[in-house]
Design a protein around this motif. Structure first.
Motif, PDB file in Angstrom:
ATOM      1  N   SER A 219     -14.477 -21.333  94.171  1.00 50.46           N
ATOM      2  CA  SER A 219     -15.892 -21.667  94.309  1.00 50.46           C
ATOM      3  C   SER A 219     -16.696 -21.078  93.150  1.00 50.46           C
ATOM      4  O   SER A 219     -16.331 -20.045  92.573  1.00 50.46           O
ATOM      5  CB  SER A 219     -16.442 -21.138  95.638  1.00 50.46           C
ATOM      6  OG  SER A 219     -16.450 -19.722  95.645  1.00 50.46           O
ATOM      7  N   SER A 220     -17.774 -21.740  92.828  1.00 50.85           N
ATOM      8  CA  SER A 220     -18.616 -21.265  91.724  1.00 50.85           C
ATOM      9  C   SER A 220     -19.199 -19.881  92.027  1.00 50.85           C
ATOM     10  O   SER A 220     -19.360 -19.051  91.135  1.00 50.85           O
ATOM     11  CB  SER A 220     -19.751 -22.260  91.470  1.00 50.85           C
ATOM     12  OG  SER A 220     -20.559 -22.412  92.631  1.00 50.85           O
ATOM     13  N   ARG A 221     -19.492 -19.635  93.303  1.00 48.22           N
ATOM     14  CA  ARG A 221     -20.063 -18.339  93.669  1.00 48.22           C
ATOM     15  C   ARG A 221     -19.038 -17.222  93.456  1.00 48.22           C
ATOM     16  O   ARG A 221     -19.378 -16.156  92.925  1.00 48.22           O
ATOM     17  CB  ARG A 221     -20.531 -18.384  95.116  1.00 48.22           C
ATOM     18  CG  ARG A 221     -21.211 -17.106  95.601  1.00 48.22           C
ATOM     19  CD  ARG A 221     -21.952 -17.335  96.900  1.00 48.22           C
ATOM     20  NE  ARG A 221     -23.016 -18.315  96.740  1.00 48.22           N
ATOM     21  CZ  ARG A 221     -23.837 -18.673  97.723  1.00 48.22           C
ATOM     22  NH1 ARG A 221     -23.696 -18.142  98.931  1.00 48.22           N
ATOM     23  NH2 ARG A 221     -24.779 -19.565  97.519  1.00 48.22           N
ATOM     24  N   SER A 222     -17.792 -17.447  93.877  1.00 47.12           N
ATOM     25  CA  SER A 222     -16.752 -16.430  93.672  1.00 47.12           C
ATOM     26  C   SER A 222     -16.488 -16.201  92.187  1.00 47.12           C
ATOM     27  O   SER A 222     -16.277 -15.059  91.747  1.00 47.12           O
ATOM     28  CB  SER A 222     -15.453 -16.859  94.373  1.00 47.12           C
ATOM     29  OG  SER A 222     -15.637 -16.934  95.773  1.00 47.12           O
ATOM     30  N   HIS A 223     -16.512 -17.275  91.419  1.00 46.94           N
ATOM     31  CA  HIS A 223     -16.288 -17.153  89.979  1.00 46.94           C
ATOM     32  C   HIS A 223     -17.431 -16.363  89.327  1.00 46.94           C
ATOM     33  O   HIS A 223     -17.187 -15.479  88.483  1.00 46.94           O
ATOM     34  CB  HIS A 223     -16.185 -18.547  89.354  1.00 46.94           C
ATOM     35  CG  HIS A 223     -15.759 -18.538  87.930  1.00 46.94           C
ATOM     36  ND1 HIS A 223     -16.664 -18.590  86.881  1.00 46.94           N
ATOM     37  CD2 HIS A 223     -14.526 -18.474  87.358  1.00 46.94           C
ATOM     38  CE1 HIS A 223     -16.009 -18.557  85.731  1.00 46.94           C
ATOM     39  NE2 HIS A 223     -14.710 -18.501  85.985  1.00 46.94           N
TER      40      HIS A 223
END
Length: 419
Positions: A219-223
Motif C-alpha cells: 500500500s502507498s501508506r505503508s511505503h
C-alpha cells in the motif's frame, strides 16, 4: 505491517552502511580535531614570535615605560627593528612616539594583524597614556584608580512563587543559551541533510518508473511510512552517537579541578532540569515535521535531478527559523518575534529553546506550543500519506506546484469513483 517493517529496515540499513553517512557522522569530530590542531599551531607560533618596539619619547627613561616594555623586544632604532622584522625574528614592530603626554603608535607587520591583538595593544597604550597624563596633572596612582573604578552591576535572577512572594534564583541563562544555540545549529544541519536524503530516497524510485510495480504489492501508506521511518531512524542513530560521545567526553573531564569544583556547587539538574528535556523534544519534533514535508515535496518530482528545487520550501522555512533563532537569540532573546514564532509550527523548534534558556516560560505556554506543533505534525502526516499515492504516479515536468495541482485533481477523481 510486515511490509512496512521490511521497507523501514531496507531503507535504514542501506543508508547506515553508506560511505556518505560515515562521513556525515565523523564530520563534527574531524572539524573539532582540525580546530584543535589549528589552535595548537597558532599558540605555538605566538609563543615563538613576539612584537618588537622602538620608543621615541621626550624622556626615554620614563619609569612608566619600564613595565610596558617588558612584553616587547626593545630596539634602539627603527632601522634595527626593521632589520629584525625582515629576518623574521619578530612578527611585528611597534613604533611608539610620546610627546606632551600623548602616545602615538604605528604597527608594522607583513601579515594581517588579528583584531584580538590590536584590541590588546590599544588597551595597553590607553592605560599608558592615562598614567602619563594623570601624573602631569599631579594625580596619584590611587586617585587615578579611584577615577577609573567601574560601576559593578550585580544581576540577580528572581521568580515569584505561587503565593506571589519574590524568591532569588541562580542564573544559568548563559550556559542554557549556549545549549539553545547548539540546538538551533544542529536542527538546521539535520534538516538540510535529511530533507535531501529522504526526498532523494523517494524520488529515485519514482525516477526509475517502478512505483507502479511497488504499489501493486504494498500500500502507498505503508511505503510512505516505511521510507519516512527508515530515514528518521538513521537520524536518531546519528543523534545517539553524538549523545554517547558527549557522555564519554564528560566522563573524561568531570574529574578535572575546575569542572569538579563547578559540579560540587551546582548539579546538572539545577543547570538544565526541564530545559534540556524540552529542548530535545523540540529538536526531535523539528526534525520529524521537516522530514515529512521533505518527503511530500520529494514525491512530487519526476527526476532525482529536480530534488534540490523540490525541497526549496523546506530550505526557506528552515532558514527563516534559523536566522530568527540565531540572530535575535543572541542579540535580544526577549524580542517579540521570538515570543510570537515560538507558537508557529516549523519555526517554534528553533525559537522556543531560546526562550526557555532566557525566560521563565510558564508551563502552560510550553504545552500550548507543543500541542500546536504536534497537531500540525499529525495533520501534515495524514495529508502527506493521502497525497502520496497520487503524487508518485504523476510525472509532470512543469514544476512542483503544477504536479501538486495535478495530484489534488487525481485524488479528488479517485474519491468520486470510490463513492
Amino acid at each position: 505491517m510486515n511490509k512496512y517493517w521490511i521497507i523501514t529496515k531496507d531503507v535504514y540499513l542501506k543508508n547506515i552502511k553508506s560511505v556518505s553517512f560515515l562521513i556525515m557522522l565523523l564530520a563534527p569530530f574531524l572539524a573539532l580535531g582540525a580546530f584543535y590542531v589549528i589552535g595548537q599551531f597558532s599558540s605555538s607560533d605566538s609563543e615563538d614570535l613576539q612584537t618588537g618596539i622602538v620608543i621615541q619619547a621626550e624622556t626615554a627613561t620614563l619609569p612608566e615605560l619600564a613595565a610596558f616594555k617588558k612584553e616587547f623586544t626593545s630596539y634602539d632604532s627603527r632601522e634595527s627593528g626593521e632589520k629584525a622584522l625582515k629576518s623574521e625574528e619578530i612578527d611585528g614592530l611597534l613604533l611608539l612616539t610620546i610627546e606632551d603626554n600623548t602616545v602615538a603608535a604605528e604597527l608594522l607587520s607583513e601579515d594581517s594583524t588579528s583584531q584580538e591583538k590590536l584590541m590588546g595593544l590599544n588597551f595597553q597604550l590607553s592605560q599608558l597614556q592615562t598614567t602619563l597624563r594623570s601624573q602631569a596633572l599631579g594625580l596619584s596612582l590611587e586617585e587615578v584608580a579611584a577615577i577609573n573604578t567601574p560601576v559593578n552591576i550585580e544581576v540577580q535572577k528572581i521568580s515569584f512563587n505561587e503565593a506571589g512572594n519574590l524568591q532569588e534564583e541562580t542564573d544559568f541563562s548563559g550556559i542554557r543559551t549556549l545549549v539553545g544555540m547548539m540546538s538551533t545549529i544542529l536542527l538546521f544541519i539535520f534538516i538540510m541533510t535529511y530533507a535531501s536524503i529522504i526526498a532523494q530516497e523517494i524520488a529515485s524510485e519514482k525516477g526509475t518508473r517502478i512505483m507502479e510495480v511497488i504499489l501493486s504489492s504494498v500500500s502507498s501508506r505503508s511505503h510512505f511510512y516505511g521510507k519516512l521511518s527508515g530515514i528518521l531512524l538513521v537520524a536518531l542513530t546519528q543523534v545517539a552517537v553524538y549523545v554517547v560521545s558527549f557522555g564519554i567526553g564528560f566522563y573524561w573531564i568531570k574529574d578535572r579541578p575546575s569542572v569538579a569544583a563547578f559540579l560540587a556547587e551546582f548539579s546538572l539538574k539545577d543547570i538544565f532540569g526541564e530545559f534540556l528535556l524540552f529542548t530535545l523534544i523540540y529538536l526531535m519534533l523539528g526534525i520529524f515535521i521537516y522530514a515529512v514535508l521533505a518527503a511530500l515535496c520529494g514525491s512530487l518530482v519526476s527526476k532525482v535531478e529536480d530534488v534540490s528545487k523540490a525541497i526549496l520550501p523546506v530550505t526557506y522555512l528552515s532558514l527563516a527559523g534559523y536566522m530568527i533563532g540565531l540572530t535575535l537569540g543572541l542579540s535580544n532573546p526577549g524580542h517579540a518575534a521570538i515570543r510570537i514564532t515560538s507558537y508557529i509550527p516549523f519555526i517554534s523548534s528553533y525559537t522556543m529553546p531560546i526562550r526557555l534558556a532566557n525566560d521563565n516560560v510558564p508551563l502552560i505556554q510550553i504545552i500550548l506550543s507543543l500541542t500546536i506543533l504536534v497537531v500540525t505534525l499529525l495533520a501534515l502526516v495524514m495529508f502527506s500519506s493521502k497525497m502520496y499515492r497520487s503524487n508518485v504516479l504523476i510525472y509532470n515536468d512543469n514544476g512542483i506546484w503544477a504536479a501538486l495541482k495535478q495530484s489534488i485533481v487525481l485524488m479528488k477523481n479517485e474519491r468520486q469513483k470510490n463513492k
